[in-house]
Design an enzyme around this catalytic site. Structure first.
Site, mmCIF file in Angstrom:
data_model
loop_
_atom_site.group_PDB
_atom_site.id
_atom_site.type_symbol
_atom_site.label_atom_id
_atom_site.label_comp_id
_atom_site.label_asym_id
_atom_site.label_seq_id
_atom_site.Cartn_x
_atom_site.Cartn_y
_atom_site.Cartn_z
ATOM 1 N N ARG A 231 -16.106 -5.125 31.282
ATOM 2 C CA ARG A 231 -15.222 -4.430 32.194
ATOM 3 C C ARG A 231 -14.922 -5.306 33.404
ATOM 4 O O ARG A 231 -15.807 -5.995 33.919
ATOM 5 C CB ARG A 231 -15.851 -3.110 32.680
ATOM 6 C CG ARG A 231 -15.715 -1.964 31.682
ATOM 7 C CD ARG A 231 -14.281 -1.463 31.651
ATOM 8 N NE ARG A 231 -14.047 -0.442 30.646
ATOM 9 C CZ ARG A 231 -13.607 -0.694 29.417
ATOM 10 N NH1 ARG A 231 -13.393 -1.928 29.026
ATOM 11 N NH2 ARG A 231 -13.384 0.293 28.578
ATOM 12 N N GLU A 260 -5.613 -4.991 35.819
ATOM 13 C CA GLU A 260 -4.960 -5.303 34.545
ATOM 14 C C GLU A 260 -3.665 -4.501 34.411
ATOM 15 O O GLU A 260 -3.616 -3.344 34.854
ATOM 16 C CB GLU A 260 -5.900 -4.991 33.377
ATOM 17 C CG GLU A 260 -7.134 -5.888 33.340
ATOM 18 C CD GLU A 260 -7.999 -5.638 32.100
ATOM 19 O OE1 GLU A 260 -7.597 -4.844 31.231
ATOM 20 O OE2 GLU A 260 -9.072 -6.249 32.006
ATOM 21 N N HIS A 278 -7.696 -9.189 27.487
ATOM 22 C CA HIS A 278 -8.431 -8.004 27.031
ATOM 23 C C HIS A 278 -8.343 -7.865 25.507
ATOM 24 O O HIS A 278 -7.889 -6.848 24.970
ATOM 25 C CB HIS A 278 -7.921 -6.735 27.700
ATOM 26 C CG HIS A 278 -8.965 -5.663 27.818
ATOM 27 N ND1 HIS A 278 -9.069 -4.837 28.901
ATOM 28 C CD2 HIS A 278 -9.973 -5.297 26.976
ATOM 29 C CE1 HIS A 278 -10.074 -3.988 28.725
ATOM 30 N NE2 HIS A 278 -10.643 -4.250 27.551
#
Length: 525
Positions: A231, A260, A278
């Site tokens: 994370r 993000e 990601h």
């Protein structure tokens, strides 16, 4: 038929499972917040990935919503406290992309060790800088895991296969589990001082936010390489750049960022830094797995009450659900009885199980008890938000499992504490299906708990039952069943009657005035 909205792009396997299981569904990816808010009230379930934001105002509009299923592990896009308050179950699929994420972490570790992105760019530019890219072996190096749960343990297994030494910091890791995996449990400072590579595999919480702060990054071994596929927010990104520039940290690879999509970052272009957008869960296999799992979990919950991988309510497998369901009914009725008879503010509740009940998952039973207990003060309470509501009122909850033998094959006891003292009720299942009260305030009383009932506590005196019958007859109230118990001859006695229709206040006042009456209460189940 329950109805589910799939509001994010998802593998067609999810829709196929809903269709196969007989669950009606709509696929509408890409909805705006206002569009979602306008239609969410039509649905019992919501299947999402990371794009849909399930905020408090969306939940407020979701008048029929019972479950939100996140295809993936992260639920940062779901307001879990608001969902709990609304009684909506929130599920994720923590195992569907575990291997994929673990493999991505290992891949990034190799990329750092051998400077693969830089070497690729240089070679494709026609430079052939063979002597510039001097890597390091991973064999014999120490890997430090921050978080040794599902994904972390998979990374550990892979690292051990690469002949690495593995140390782990995880407050929830037991020595026995560490031994089983083949790793060493250490404190964070020890890990920082010893690790040649560090990978993070922990959720973002108040306790893990910036766990690799500037101070902690300075405690690392010089030349350490760091990987984060968990994370954004676990690492102080500004401090990471500073220590990469200084050479204290040899390399870092991030698949996740504080913000993000990360269209810009001070880390971009820093020597020794690798980034991916990601991609931890981005494999064909993982996308199919999480879609299948979320559809199965939502279907199981809506069709059978099974709860899997829930974040705000105890899990209950499809196999457990049929066995536990009668206990949930019994528990809710006992809680409702205790709640209606409680005098004063409730400060503590104890749930005890004996016999066959002691072999079951007690968490759903406790939730059902608290649901019944809270119902007299909240008409929106259910098994999801009951414990949440109790905690808001500073009500303590304890669970006790007894292995001792009992007079009954199975027994559930609920004890409620108020400023007036403690009162307990107990019940069992007849034929392992039918809930039945067997004890009230320590007095043996057998009764079904259904419909309108009348509770009377009195002194045991001749002629009292006749007076009660006469009072009810004069008020034109018909008695359905009559249950009597007492501590001993001439002592405290209890009457529990089921009656046809509601009991009016004038009748309660009449009963209160009868000689020897200590308490009268109209009950509703």
């Amino acid at each position: 038929m329950p109805k589910v909205l799939i509001s994010d792009k998802m593998s067609p396997k999810a829709a196929a499972i809903f269709k196969e299981r007989g669950v009606e569904f709509d696929e509408k990816p890409g909805l705006t917040k206002d569009e979602l808010k306008a239609i969410i009230g039509q649905y019992d379930g919501l299947a999402i990935r990371s794009a849909t934001k399930v905020t408090a105002d969306i939940l407020e509009a979701a008048t029929n919503l019972k479950v939100v299923g996140r295809a993936g592990i992260g639920v940062d896009n779901v307001d879990i406290p608001s969902a709990s308050a609304k009684g909506v179950v929130v599920m994720n699929t923590p195992f569907g992309n575990s291997i994929t994420t673990a493999e991505h972490a290992i891949a990034l570790m190799f990329a750092l060790a051998r400077q693969l992105p830089e070497a690729d760019a240089s070679t494709q530019a026609g430079k052939w800088e063979k002597n510039r890219f001097m890597g390091v072996e991973v064999t014999g190096k120490t890997l430090g895991l921050i978080g040794a749960g599902n994904i972390g343990s998979i990374v550990a297994e892979r690292a051990l296969g690469l002949k690495m030494k593995v140390v782990a910091f995880d407050p929830f890791l037991t020595p026995e589990r560490a031994e089983d995996i083949g790793i060493e449990k250490v404190e964070l400072d020890q890990l920082l001082a010893r690790a040649d590579f560090i990978t993070l595999h922990t959720p973002l919480t108040d306790s893990t936010r910036n766990i690799l702060s500037r101070d902690n990054l300075l405690k690392t071994k010089k030349g350490v390489r760091i990987v984060n596929c968990a994370r954004g927010g676990l690492i102080d990104e500004a401090a990471l750049k500073e220590l990469l520039d200084s050479g204290h940290i040899a390399g870092a690879a991030l698949d996740v960022f504080v913000t993000e999509p990360a269209h810009e970052s001070p880390l971009f272009g820093t020597p020794g830094f690798i980034s991916t957008p990601h991609l931890g869960a981005s494999t064909d296999e993982a996308q199919v797995n999480v879609a299948i799992q979320v559809a199965e979990q939502i279907s199981d919950f809506l069709l059978s009450g099974a709860v899997t991988n829930a974040l705000n309510v105890p899990s209950l497998s499809a196999e457990e659900a049929p066995r536990v369901r009668p206990y949930i009914e019994l528990a809710e009725k006992l809680g409702l009885l205790a709640g209606q008879l409680a005098k004063g503010a409730i400060s503590h509740v104890t749930v005890e199980v004996e016999g066959a009940a002691a072999e079951l998952n007690i968490k759903p039973i406790t939730s059902a008890v608290i649901t019944g207990l809270m119902r007299p003060i909240s008409d929106t309470v259910n098994m999801v938000n009951a414990v949440h509501i109790a905690r808001e009122r500073d009500i303590g909850i304890a669970e006790v499992r007894h292995e001792r033998e009992t007079d009954y094959h199975t027994l559930l006891r609920v004890t409620v504490k108020t400023e007036e003292g403690e009162r307990s009720v107990a019940g069992t299942l007849f034929g392992m299906k039918h809930p039945r009260l067997v004890e009230l305030f320590g007095i043996k009383v057998e009764a079904d708990l259904d419909g309108s009932m009348l509770f009377i506590a009195n002194e045991d005196k001749p002629g009292f039952i006749g007076k009660v019958g006469s009072a009810l007859g004069e008020a034109n109230v018909n008695i359905g069943t009559f249950h009597l118990g007492r501590r001993g001859q001439g002592g405290e006695a209890i009457l529990l009657l089921s009656v046809d229709g509601d009991i009016a206040d004038p009748l309660l006042w009449t009963l209160c005035k009868l000689d020897g009456v200590k308490d009268v209460k109209a009950l509703r189940f």
